[in-house]
Design a protein around this motif. Structure first.
Motif, PDB file in Angstrom:
ATOM      1  N   ASN A   1       0.859  -1.178   0.000  1.00 29.61           N
ATOM      2  CA  ASN A   1       0.000   0.000   0.000  1.00 29.61           C
ATOM      3  C   ASN A   1       0.903   1.237   0.000  1.00 29.61           C
ATOM      4  O   ASN A   1       1.295   1.748   1.048  1.00 29.61           O
ATOM      5  N   LYS A   2       1.240   1.699  -1.184  1.00 33.62           N
ATOM      6  CA  LYS A   2       2.195   2.801  -1.324  1.00 33.62           C
ATOM      7  C   LYS A   2       1.676   4.085  -0.683  1.00 33.62           C
ATOM      8  O   LYS A   2       2.453   4.883  -0.144  1.00 33.62           O
ATOM      9  N   ALA A   3       0.373   4.293  -0.717  1.00 33.01           N
ATOM     10  CA  ALA A   3      -0.213   5.493  -0.134  1.00 33.01           C
ATOM     11  C   ALA A   3       0.023   5.552   1.372  1.00 33.01           C
ATOM     12  O   ALA A   3       0.250   6.623   1.935  1.00 33.01           O
ATOM     13  N   VAL A   4      -0.006   4.401   2.037  1.00 34.94           N
ATOM     14  CA  VAL A   4       0.208   4.344   3.481  1.00 34.94           C
ATOM     15  C   VAL A   4       1.689   4.381   3.819  1.00 34.94           C
ATOM     16  O   VAL A   4       2.133   5.141   4.685  1.00 34.94           O
ATOM     17  N   VAL A   5       2.492   3.564   3.126  1.00 29.68           N
ATOM     18  CA  VAL A   5       3.909   3.428   3.466  1.00 29.68           C
ATOM     19  C   VAL A   5       4.711   4.662   3.087  1.00 29.68           C
ATOM     20  O   VAL A   5       5.549   5.147   3.848  1.00 29.68           O
ATOM     21  N   GLU A   6       4.443   5.218   1.884  1.00 29.75           N
ATOM     22  CA  GLU A   6       5.228   6.343   1.396  1.00 29.75           C
ATOM     23  C   GLU A   6       4.482   7.669   1.413  1.00 29.75           C
ATOM     24  O   GLU A   6       5.077   8.724   1.181  1.00 29.75           O
ATOM     25  N   GLY A   7       3.168   7.609   1.665  1.00 26.57           N
ATOM     26  CA  GLY A   7       2.384   8.842   1.721  1.00 26.57           C
ATOM     27  C   GLY A   7       1.850   9.309   0.387  1.00 26.57           C
ATOM     28  O   GLY A   7       1.266  10.394   0.287  1.00 26.57           O
ATOM     29  N   HIS A   8       2.018   8.507  -0.666  1.00 25.51           N
ATOM     30  CA  HIS A   8       1.499   8.858  -1.996  1.00 25.51           C
ATOM     31  C   HIS A   8       1.441   7.588  -2.825  1.00 25.51           C
ATOM     32  O   HIS A   8       2.062   6.581  -2.506  1.00 25.51           O
ATOM     33  N   GLY A   9       0.695   7.644  -3.921  1.00 22.14           N
ATOM     34  CA  GLY A   9       0.636   6.495  -4.826  1.00 22.14           C
ATOM     35  C   GLY A   9      -0.557   5.594  -4.570  1.00 22.14           C
ATOM     36  O   GLY A   9      -1.459   5.908  -3.788  1.00 22.14           O
ATOM     37  N   ASP A  10      -0.550   4.443  -5.251  1.00 25.64           N
ATOM     38  CA  ASP A  10      -1.665   3.504  -5.199  1.00 25.64           C
ATOM     39  C   ASP A  10      -1.237   2.183  -4.568  1.00 25.64           C
ATOM     40  O   ASP A  10      -0.081   1.990  -4.180  1.00 25.64           O
ATOM     41  N   LYS A  11      -2.174   1.277  -4.497  1.00 22.86           N
ATOM     42  CA  LYS A  11      -1.894  -0.073  -4.009  1.00 22.86           C
ATOM     43  C   LYS A  11      -1.233  -0.886  -5.125  1.00 22.86           C
ATOM     44  O   LYS A  11      -1.672  -0.835  -6.272  1.00 22.86           O
ATOM     45  N   ILE A  12      -0.198  -1.635  -4.767  1.00 23.62           N
ATOM     46  CA  ILE A  12       0.576  -2.382  -5.755  1.00 23.62           C
ATOM     47  C   ILE A  12       0.513  -3.869  -5.426  1.00 23.62           C
ATOM     48  O   ILE A  12       0.868  -4.284  -4.318  1.00 23.62           O
ATOM     49  N   ARG A  13       0.073  -4.646  -6.391  1.00 27.84           N
ATOM     50  CA  ARG A  13       0.051  -6.102  -6.252  1.00 27.84           C
ATOM     51  C   ARG A  13       1.035  -6.678  -7.263  1.00 27.84           C
ATOM     52  O   ARG A  13       0.941  -6.382  -8.453  1.00 27.84           O
ATOM     53  N   SER A  14       1.938  -7.520  -6.787  1.00 27.31           N
ATOM     54  CA  SER A  14       2.988  -8.023  -7.675  1.00 27.31           C
ATOM     55  C   SER A  14       3.263  -9.493  -7.418  1.00 27.31           C
ATOM     56  O   SER A  14       3.015 -10.018  -6.321  1.00 27.31           O
ATOM     57  N   ASN A  15       3.797 -10.146  -8.441  1.00 24.09           N
ATOM     58  CA  ASN A  15       4.303 -11.512  -8.350  1.00 24.09           C
ATOM     59  C   ASN A  15       5.772 -11.492  -8.765  1.00 24.09           C
ATOM     60  O   ASN A  15       6.125 -10.880  -9.779  1.00 24.09           O
ATOM     61  N   ILE A  16       6.611 -12.173  -7.986  1.00 23.19           N
ATOM     62  CA  ILE A  16       8.052 -12.125  -8.213  1.00 23.19           C
ATOM     63  C   ILE A  16       8.580 -13.543  -8.313  1.00 23.19           C
ATOM     64  O   ILE A  16       8.285 -14.397  -7.459  1.00 23.19           O
ATOM     65  N   PHE A  17       9.400 -13.792  -9.338  1.00 22.51           N
ATOM     66  CA  PHE A  17       9.992 -15.104  -9.568  1.00 22.51           C
ATOM     67  C   PHE A  17      11.518 -14.951  -9.587  1.00 22.51           C
ATOM     68  O   PHE A  17      12.041 -14.063 -10.268  1.00 22.51           O
ATOM     69  N   ILE A  18      12.218 -15.816  -8.853  1.00 20.52           N
ATOM     70  CA  ILE A  18      13.674 -15.683  -8.720  1.00 20.52           C
ATOM     71  C   ILE A  18      14.336 -17.048  -8.874  1.00 20.52           C
ATOM     72  O   ILE A  18      13.896 -18.042  -8.272  1.00 20.52           O
ATOM     73  N   ILE A  19      15.418 -17.079  -9.658  1.00 21.45           N
ATOM     74  CA  ILE A  19      16.289 -18.249  -9.756  1.00 21.45           C
ATOM     75  C   ILE A  19      17.708 -17.804  -9.407  1.00 21.45           C
ATOM     76  O   ILE A  19      18.229 -16.861 -10.004  1.00 21.45           O
ATOM     77  N   ASP A  20      18.291 -18.472  -8.446  1.00 18.06           N
ATOM     78  CA  ASP A  20      19.653 -18.171  -8.003  1.00 18.06           C
ATOM     79  C   ASP A  20      20.457 -19.477  -8.109  1.00 18.06           C
ATOM     80  O   ASP A  20      20.194 -20.433  -7.379  1.00 18.06           O
TER      81      ASP A  20
END
Length: 555
Positions: A430-449
């Motif tokens: 929730n960018k609006a809450v954490v940073e004080g501006h922006g929208d809600k961000i939903r993401s999926n992240i895939f990592i190979i190490d």
């Protein structure tokens, strides 16, 4: 403050002289210097500077002996790195201390760091990457009158960049290991620790008018207390802690007179091949600073852990969570399991699986206001000067979820030389809450190490990461190659590329050289503007481009 420094300097000289006469001297220290030769890059939005080089440089030295220690730190930030300008700018003697210690007590005069319990009402520490050094300049006494008991008392002024706040911070802490006194507990492998703390901030009120209509009567003293109990038996570890703070109107809470509190319950269990962690925390109006009008990461007397996983992978850390001191419900659960060698899921070398879940919500808030009549007969409704709001303990707030992170990591060795770490993460930010501006961000992240060890000296590691989202800057791709040549060299190249929104590349090249206690890293590249976080504390880092040099030496 100058007189205090002179006194500490004299004490430090006496310590060094005594240690030398005692013929049991140990001298240690470190040098850290991070340098940037900046280049303008309008595409990524670098800030203009008139200096050809910027640096944050620190030098520490400690002298130790049987009964006395001393130390000092010099900092050079006359031309500080991006994000450290303004208040950070300067150079000189930052820390100085002398410590006298025996088996039953120790006394520190000068600069010191400490923590009571989990830090809910008191934690001072240094985190250079975040620009945090909230040390105390004063005195601290720790006494161990009997086995299993420690009592600490301290008082002093908190550092704020190159000065110290006027508010006097004083406190005491008591911790007792009950198992040291009851043989039946220790004989069964049961350990119980009780703790209690008290902190006072004394700050002279200043003239402050709320909205130009009336002057607030600010308290001279703000008091906080903390109580905790820890139980350990075998692989089981349970910690319960509660803290409360008296009325503390400040910039952070909008100058309301509501009391603050925080409650936490944490339980973990581990045995060979398995670990479980479950945590819950509720905080309400627990911003606690040594100067009430401050903002940013400075002047905090306390610390509230985030209860979210600190990610080290670049895209997993792209949207990090910062603790909301005005109030939140935070939960975290983690399960780790090792499938043994020779089993269907373990295979030839075993398989490690870790699942982590973090969830943060706002607390319930029912606004309260104070109605005042002005000199011209108008009625004005203000939250400042009132309790601010009421709150039901168990109820979540109406402003929705702040943050959520569900991730699974699988670590697997496939051959004697080749191993992999796979990670999937579903994140809500929730960018609006954490940073004080922006929208809600939903993401999926895939990592190979993946890592392959060719021989005893040569190892190649690679990362491939992909973040996909329909919000903010949309998708990101990240790649990294790291070649280690033991024992001295490491070569690293990486690129973080934004897909669809800016189409910008944030590339980096780095050569690292290690020799004994020396470490030198030279690089070139771009850095994206964003937040650097650790333990729920964050600092904004502006975009930068140029040559970098980092040198570390420990002696």
């Amino acid at each position: 403050m100058r007189r205090i420094y002179l006194f500490i300097a004299a004490a430090t000289f006496s310590v060094a002289t005594y240690a030398q006469d005692d013929n049991k001297v140990t001298v240690s220290g470190s040098i850290q210097s991070d340098v940037l030769i900046p280049q303008d890059d309008k595409k990524i939005g670098t800030e203009e500077t008139s200096h050809w080089g910027l640096t944050n440089t620190y030098a520490d030295v400690q002298i130790g002996s049987k009964y006395v220690d001393a130390g000092a730190r010099v900092e050079f930030l006359r031309f500080p790195l991006p994000g450290f300008e303004k208040d950070f700018k300067g150079w000189g003697l930052a820390n100085l201390y002398a410590k006298f210690h025996t088996d039953v007590a120790d006394l520190t005069v000068g600069t010191f760091y400490d923590q009571f319990g989990s830090g809910f009402i008191f934690r001072t520490y240094e985190e250079r990457a975040l620009g945090i050094d909230n040390s105390i300049m004063g005195a601290r006494l720790a006494v161990r009158p009997v086995k299993g008991m420690q009592i600490k008392a301290l008082s002093g002024w908190q550092r704020r960049y190159w000065a110290h706040n006027d508010g006097l911070v004083s406190g005491a802490d008591l911790e007792m290991n009950i198992d040291e006194w009851i043989k039946g507990l220790s004989n069964t492998g049961t350990y119980i620790t009780l703790g209690g703390s008290y902190v006072n901030k004394h700050e002279t009120p200043d003239d402050f008018r709320a909205d130009g209509t009336y002057k607030l009567k600010l308290p001279r003293d703000v008091n906080a207390w903390d109580a905790r109990i820890r139980l350990q038996k075998g692989g089981l570890n349970v910690l319960a802690e509660y803290a409360q703070k008296t009325q503390d109107p400040s910039f952070d809470n909008g100058y309301i007179y509501r009391k603050g509190n925080v409650a936490m319950l944490s339980a973990s269990y581990s045995q060979r091949g398995m670990s479980i962690l479950m945590q819950a925390k509720r905080s309400d109006n627990m911003s606690f600073r040594s100067r009430r009008h401050m903002t940013g990461t400075s002047s905090f007397i306390n610390h509230l852990p985030a209860f979210t996983l600190d990610h080290t992978y670049a895209l997993a850390a792209l949207y990090p969570y910062a603790t909301n001191p005005n109030g939140e419900w935070a939960y975290q659960a983690e399960l780790g399991y090792l499938f043994k060698k020779g089993t269907a899921l373990g295979g030839k070398y075993g398989t490690s699986v870790k699942v982590n879940f973090s969830h943060v919500e706002g607390i319930d808030k029912n606004p309260k206001v104070t109605t005042l009549t002005t000199s011209d007969g108008r009625e004005v409704a203000l939250s400042r000067g009132s309790d601010g709001y009421g709150s039901s303990f168990w109820k979540w707030g109406d402003d929705g979820m702040y943050y959520q992170d569900i991730n699974i990591q699988i670590s697997k060795r496939l051959t004697k030389t080749f191993s992999m770490n796979l990670m999937y993460m579903n994140q809500f930010y929730n960018k609006a809450v954490v940073e004080g501006h922006g929208d809600k961000i939903r993401s999926n992240i895939f990592i190979i190490d993946a890592k392959n060890k060719f021989n005893r000296k040569l190892t190649l590691r690679g990362e491939a990461q992909y973040l996909t989202t329909g919000e903010d800057e949309h998708d990101w791709i990240y790649g990294l190659l790291e070649l280690s040549v033991v024992p001295h060299l490491m070569f690293t190249i990486s690129d973080m590329y934004n897909v669809g929104a800016t189409n910008l590349h944030y590339y980096q090249g780095l050569v690292t050289f290690n020799y004994n206690s020396h470490r030198l890293a030279v690089g070139y590249g771009r850095t994206r503007a964003g937040f650097n976080c650790s333990g729920g504390v964050c600092r904004y880092v502006p975009a930068q481009k140029g040559f970098t040099l980092s040198y570390n030496y420990n002696f």
